[in-house]
Design a protein around this motif. Structure first.
Motif: not given
Length: 128
Positions: A20-24, A81-84, A109-118
């Motif tokens: 899921a993270i890879k696709r996102l 490093v981002i911890i999930i 987690f919220n996908g858009s928050v993960l994207i912004r964090t990355v």
């Protein structure tokens, strides 16, 4: 010549989470390589000297080498490093952030928050 696309390493023992993270991330032009254990990721880092992701997304609770130990071994390598984690312990949160993690997200987690964090971790402009 540098890499064409920014790359993240996703280290999570739950394969569905990794996929899921890879696709996102791919949806915003970030490549991702998924590892199902901390050991597999660390083995790749040591055996392929040219492998250097722009960011590492780590789960904390995994069999074998857990995310806290992987983060410790990455110290000083200049990889954000981002911890999930589904494991929300304020003490652990403080520990990983004090050790240099640039983000700490609770599952789910919220996908858009993960994207912004990355994107922030990689120094990329946010997706509009």
């Amino acid at each position: 010549m540098g890499k064409l696309k920014p790359t993240a390493a996703v280290v999570d023992d739950e394969e569905s989470v990794g996929r899921a993270i890879k696709r996102l991330l791919r949806s915003v032009g970030i490549e991702a390589e998924v590892f199902t254990s901390g050991d597999a990721f660390l083995d790749t880092l040591s055996s392929v000297p040219s492998y250097r992701p722009d960011c590492v997304i780590l789960d904390i609770q995994m069999p074998g080498t857990n995310g806290l130990e992987v983060q410790r071994q990455l110290a000083g390598r200049g990889m954000p490093v981002i911890i999930i984690t589904a494991y929300d312990d304020p003490g652990v949160r403080e520990q990983v952030l004090a050790a240099g993690a640039v983000g700490y997200l609770r599952k789910p987690f919220n996908g858009s928050v993960l994207i912004r964090t990355v994107q922030t971790a990689m120094g990329l402009p946010p997706t509009p």
